[in-house]
Write a protein that holds these residues in place. Structure first.
Motif, PDB file in Angstrom:
ATOM      1  N   PHE A 324       5.568   2.317 -10.662  1.00 45.67           N
ATOM      2  CA  PHE A 324       5.621   1.090  -9.861  1.00 45.67           C
ATOM      3  C   PHE A 324       6.441   1.315  -8.602  1.00 45.67           C
ATOM      4  O   PHE A 324       7.246   2.234  -8.516  1.00 45.67           O
ATOM      5  N   GLY A 325       6.161   0.459  -7.619  1.00 39.22           N
ATOM      6  CA  GLY A 325       6.862   0.569  -6.338  1.00 39.22           C
ATOM      7  C   GLY A 325       5.854   0.343  -5.224  1.00 39.22           C
ATOM      8  O   GLY A 325       4.770  -0.189  -5.457  1.00 39.22           O
ATOM      9  N   SER A 326       6.222   0.776  -4.017  1.00 36.88           N
ATOM     10  CA  SER A 326       5.287   0.542  -2.917  1.00 36.88           C
ATOM     11  C   SER A 326       4.364   1.746  -2.773  1.00 36.88           C
ATOM     12  O   SER A 326       4.610   2.813  -3.338  1.00 36.88           O
ATOM     13  N   LEU A 327       3.293   1.541  -2.023  1.00 39.70           N
ATOM     14  CA  LEU A 327       2.414   2.658  -1.661  1.00 39.70           C
ATOM     15  C   LEU A 327       2.498   2.774  -0.153  1.00 39.70           C
ATOM     16  O   LEU A 327       1.691   2.210   0.569  1.00 39.70           O
ATOM     17  N   SER A 328       3.545   3.443   0.291  1.00 41.63           N
ATOM     18  CA  SER A 328       3.774   3.525   1.728  1.00 41.63           C
ATOM     19  C   SER A 328       3.904   4.999   2.089  1.00 41.63           C
ATOM     20  O   SER A 328       4.948   5.456   2.530  1.00 41.63           O
ATOM     21  N   PHE A 329       2.808   5.714   1.862  1.00 44.61           N
ATOM     22  CA  PHE A 329       2.814   7.151   2.141  1.00 44.61           C
ATOM     23  C   PHE A 329       2.999   7.375   3.636  1.00 44.61           C
ATOM     24  O   PHE A 329       2.447   6.624   4.449  1.00 44.61           O
ATOM     25  N   HIS A 330       3.757   8.414   3.983  1.00 44.17           N
ATOM     26  CA  HIS A 330       3.957   8.647   5.410  1.00 44.17           C
ATOM     27  C   HIS A 330       3.642  10.093   5.786  1.00 44.17           C
ATOM     28  O   HIS A 330       4.268  10.681   6.657  1.00 44.17           O
ATOM     29  N   ASP A 331       2.676  10.666   5.091  1.00 46.07           N
ATOM     30  CA  ASP A 331       2.254  12.034   5.400  1.00 46.07           C
ATOM     31  C   ASP A 331       1.792  12.119   6.864  1.00 46.07           C
ATOM     32  O   ASP A 331       1.228  11.167   7.404  1.00 46.07           O
ATOM     33  N   ALA A 332       2.032  13.283   7.479  1.00 49.38           N
ATOM     34  CA  ALA A 332       1.591  13.456   8.868  1.00 49.38           C
ATOM     35  C   ALA A 332       0.070  13.310   8.970  1.00 49.38           C
ATOM     36  O   ALA A 332      -0.463  12.858   9.988  1.00 49.38           O
ATOM     37  N   ASP A 333      -0.639  13.685   7.914  1.00 47.50           N
ATOM     38  CA  ASP A 333      -2.099  13.579   7.908  1.00 47.50           C
ATOM     39  C   ASP A 333      -2.499  12.184   7.398  1.00 47.50           C
ATOM     40  O   ASP A 333      -2.263  11.854   6.236  1.00 47.50           O
ATOM     41  N   PRO A 334      -3.125  11.382   8.261  1.00 42.30           N
ATOM     42  CA  PRO A 334      -3.483  10.012   7.834  1.00 42.30           C
ATOM     43  C   PRO A 334      -4.355   9.995   6.581  1.00 42.30           C
ATOM     44  O   PRO A 334      -4.300   9.040   5.797  1.00 42.30           O
ATOM     45  N   ALA A 335      -5.140  11.064   6.362  1.00 41.27           N
ATOM     46  CA  ALA A 335      -6.027  11.090   5.189  1.00 41.27           C
ATOM     47  C   ALA A 335      -5.232  11.074   3.886  1.00 41.27           C
ATOM     48  O   ALA A 335      -5.753  10.715   2.840  1.00 41.27           O
ATOM     49  N   GLY A 339      -4.374   4.449  -0.323  1.00 43.68           N
ATOM     50  CA  GLY A 339      -4.303   3.085  -0.852  1.00 43.68           C
ATOM     51  C   GLY A 339      -4.524   3.164  -2.356  1.00 43.68           C
ATOM     52  O   GLY A 339      -4.765   4.245  -2.915  1.00 43.68           O
ATOM     53  N   ILE A 340      -4.522   2.009  -2.998  1.00 48.33           N
ATOM     54  CA  ILE A 340      -4.584   1.989  -4.458  1.00 48.33           C
ATOM     55  C   ILE A 340      -5.891   2.595  -4.998  1.00 48.33           C
ATOM     56  O   ILE A 340      -5.880   3.315  -6.005  1.00 48.33           O
ATOM     57  N   ASP A 341      -7.008   2.361  -4.295  1.00 48.24           N
ATOM     58  CA  ASP A 341      -8.277   2.905  -4.806  1.00 48.24           C
ATOM     59  C   ASP A 341      -8.304   4.429  -4.735  1.00 48.24           C
ATOM     60  O   ASP A 341      -8.837   5.103  -5.625  1.00 48.24           O
ATOM     61  N   GLU A 342      -7.694   4.962  -3.659  1.00 47.00           N
ATOM     62  CA  GLU A 342      -7.634   6.422  -3.560  1.00 47.00           C
ATOM     63  C   GLU A 342      -6.693   7.001  -4.619  1.00 47.00           C
ATOM     64  O   GLU A 342      -6.950   8.070  -5.179  1.00 47.00           O
ATOM     65  N   CYS A 343      -5.608   6.270  -4.904  1.00 45.36           N
ATOM     66  CA  CYS A 343      -4.700   6.725  -5.975  1.00 45.36           C
ATOM     67  C   CYS A 343      -5.453   6.753  -7.303  1.00 45.36           C
ATOM     68  O   CYS A 343      -5.349   7.709  -8.077  1.00 45.36           O
ATOM     69  N   ARG A 344      -6.212   5.710  -7.529  1.00 51.00           N
ATOM     70  CA  ARG A 344      -6.973   5.633  -8.791  1.00 51.00           C
ATOM     71  C   ARG A 344      -7.936   6.821  -8.904  1.00 51.00           C
ATOM     72  O   ARG A 344      -8.014   7.482  -9.943  1.00 51.00           O
ATOM     73  N   ALA A 345      -8.618   7.119  -7.795  1.00 53.78           N
ATOM     74  CA  ALA A 345      -9.568   8.242  -7.813  1.00 53.78           C
ATOM     75  C   ALA A 345      -8.822   9.555  -8.072  1.00 53.78           C
ATOM     76  O   ALA A 345      -9.276  10.413  -8.848  1.00 53.78           O
ATOM     77  N   ALA A 346      -7.652   9.718  -7.430  1.00 55.32           N
ATOM     78  CA  ALA A 346      -6.870  10.956  -7.625  1.00 55.32           C
ATOM     79  C   ALA A 346      -6.402  11.055  -9.077  1.00 55.32           C
ATOM     80  O   ALA A 346      -6.398  12.152  -9.665  1.00 55.32           O
TER      81      ALA A 346
END
Ligand SMILES: C[S@@+](CC[C@H](N)C(=O)[O-])C[C@H]1O[C@@H](n2cnc3c(N)ncnc32)[C@H](O)[C@@H]1O
Length: 477
Positions: A324-335, A339-346
């Motif tokens: 739990f927590g926020s989903l505020s990724f700050h990778d240099a690569d925007p890809a 978001g939550i759906d991409e996390c689910r897929a991963a």
């Protein structure tokens, strides 16, 4: 002083086990899950330390807490550096307050506020120094400027006091926020009660403590790499009260409040704190049946997919990853800013299924002493490990050319750009002599063919605005 070591290895120790179940089975509990963070082999107890015979490395204890970084001495040096820096910064802050106090023109209320702040800042430094004495600070000496210039191997945005407010939130501000965190995990913990749980990035330790106290887990391991947070957590959960200052962001009253930090009750047997890097966890494969990542997944520099594979490896079959927590990724690569759906897929691609995700709003770092408060809409999930995935390579914080020091430094486009910018900045700063104006400097910049006449003056102005702003702002580490 008692510590997690006592809680785990001294059956019947009455520092922290007043009404706790007997700890006789716990002496082996940590040993059963530990593995070398360098080679994954088993660790053996060697006096107070843990030892990897294959690597010929001893992992010491610091303040009684196992220090399980892959390069234990380098990590110790880095945290000493951060402590040294924090203490120097505090002393600078104190001197700034003292300089303001020297003015004869202060209103009585301003004088009183500054006097409180100056006293508290001095005293806070002494308290931090005493609390962190086990890091053996005296083995380190370097200037404030050196620390600013050198970025060491731990992420440079993770200082000793980066999450300092969490200490007060966890052990002093009351139950609202802590209960809200536990509530985000509650349903999953009831459905699949843990026997061996790992909290990664446990911070000041309250969630790990609550989880351990509200479940029947035989072992709850709280891992963080910040010694200040872990030492406070360890001592408080053994029943000690620690006093540290809180400096509220927007004070409702005093600018510094001396807080008493204490746990509701000493932790029962089986709660263990370890100091280590979440990228190189010192644990065997499949050691845990629950891994919790509170407010962590989006602050680690590795891609989320890699973290999924690492958590997978830590879990036994059917084990659960609770996040739990926020989903505020700050990778240099925007890809990579999922978001939550991409996390689910991963998660699915990395061996997890039966994924239940939820969102809720919770209060966040709302100090009763501050007018500042946040509410955060957090994401939580519970995901079940359904299959193993391919092992990911060990994490390397730095490339080889930086570690070895004998390979050529690569001339990348990014370095080329930074080098050019640094040369221009150095030239501009060398022009500051207390007499030249921005217009005078602009002429010199044009003469040097660094910029055109049209560019030079606005560029110089914005450069000096930034320098001016920086000089007014406290630098963070
Ligand atoms: C946003 S804080 C959350 C702290 C705690 N989980 C909470 O909810 O209060 C992130 C925590 O992760 C820790 N952390 C960050 N990177 C880490 C790493 N590579 N290894 C271990 N801990 C790490 C920090 O020291 C900090 O305590």
């Amino acid at each position: 002083m008692s510590s997690a070591r006592d809680r785990l290895e001294i059956p019947g120790d009455d520092h922290c086990l007043s009404d706790a179940p007997t700890a006789t089975t716990d002496s082996t509990a940590l040993r059963e899950v530990l593995a070398c963070p360098r080679c994954d082999a088993s660790l053996a107890a060697a006096g107070a330390a843990w030892r990897c015979a294959g690597c010929d490395v001893d992992f010491p204890r610091v303040a009684g807490i196992p220090w399980l970084f892959a390069e234990p001495n380098a990590a110790l040096g880095e945290w000493r550096g951060r402590l040294h820096f924090s203490l120097q910064k505090l002393e600078r802050d104190r001197q700034t307050v003292a300089a303001s106090l020297a003015s004869a023109l202060l209103r009585p209320a301003t004088r009183a506020r500054l006097e409180t702040l100056e006293r508290a800042t001095r005293n806070h430094g002494e308290r931090l120094r005493a609390l962190l004495a086990p890091l053996q600070l005296e083995q380190h000496s370097a200037s404030y400027e050196t620390h600013l210039a050198l970025r060491t191997r731990l992420p440079s945005d993770q200082g000793l006091t980066t999450y300092y407010a969490n200490i007060h939130r966890d052990w002093c501000w009351g139950s609202e926020e802590n209960d809200a965190s536990l509530a985000a995990l509650d349903a999953s913990l009831r459905e699949a009660p843990p026997r061996r749980a790992l909290v990664l990035g446990a911070g000041a330790g309250r969630l790990a403590y609550d989880l351990h106290m509200r479940t029947a887990a035989a072992l709850t391991v709280a891992l963080d790499f910040n010694p200040l947070l872990s030492i406070v957590a360890d001592r408080v959960t053994c029943g000690e009260t620690i006093e540290l200052y809180e400096f509220p962001i927007a004070p409702r009253g005093d600018a510094a409040v001396l807080r008493k930090l204490a746990a509701p009750a000493p932790a029962r047997a089986g709660l263990a704190f370890v100091l280590a890097d979440a990228h190189r966890t010192p644990f065997r494969r499949r050691a845990f049946d629950v891994v919790v990542t509170p407010w962590l997944v989006d602050i680690l520099p590795e891609r989320f997919d890699v973290l999924c594979a690492r958590v997978n490896a830590l879990l036994g079959d059917g084990g659960r990853w609770l996040n739990f927590g926020s989903l505020s990724f700050h990778d240099a690569d925007p890809a990579a800013r999922y978001g939550i759906d991409e996390c689910r897929a991963a998660l699915e691609e990395n061996g997890f299924g039966d994924i239940a995700a939820d969102e809720r709003e919770i209060p966040y770092l709302s100090s009763p002493a501050s007018r500042h408060a946040r509410r955060e809409r957090i994401v939580s999930w519970s995901a079940r490990k359904e299959r193993d995935v391919k092992k990911v390579p060990r994490y390397h914080a730095l490339p080889e050319w930086l570690v070895r020091g004998t390979d050529p430094v690569p001339l990348s486009d990014a370095f080329r750009g930074q080098a050019a910018a640094t040369r221009i900045h150095a030239f501009l700063m060398s022009l500051i002599d207390g007499r030249r104006s921005i217009k005078d400097m602009a002429k010199l910049v044009v003469e040097q063919r660094l910029m055109t006449t049209a560019e030079a003056e606005p560029a110089l102005r914005s450069f000096f605005i930034k320098m001016h702003d920086d000089s007014k702002r406290g630098t963070t580490y």
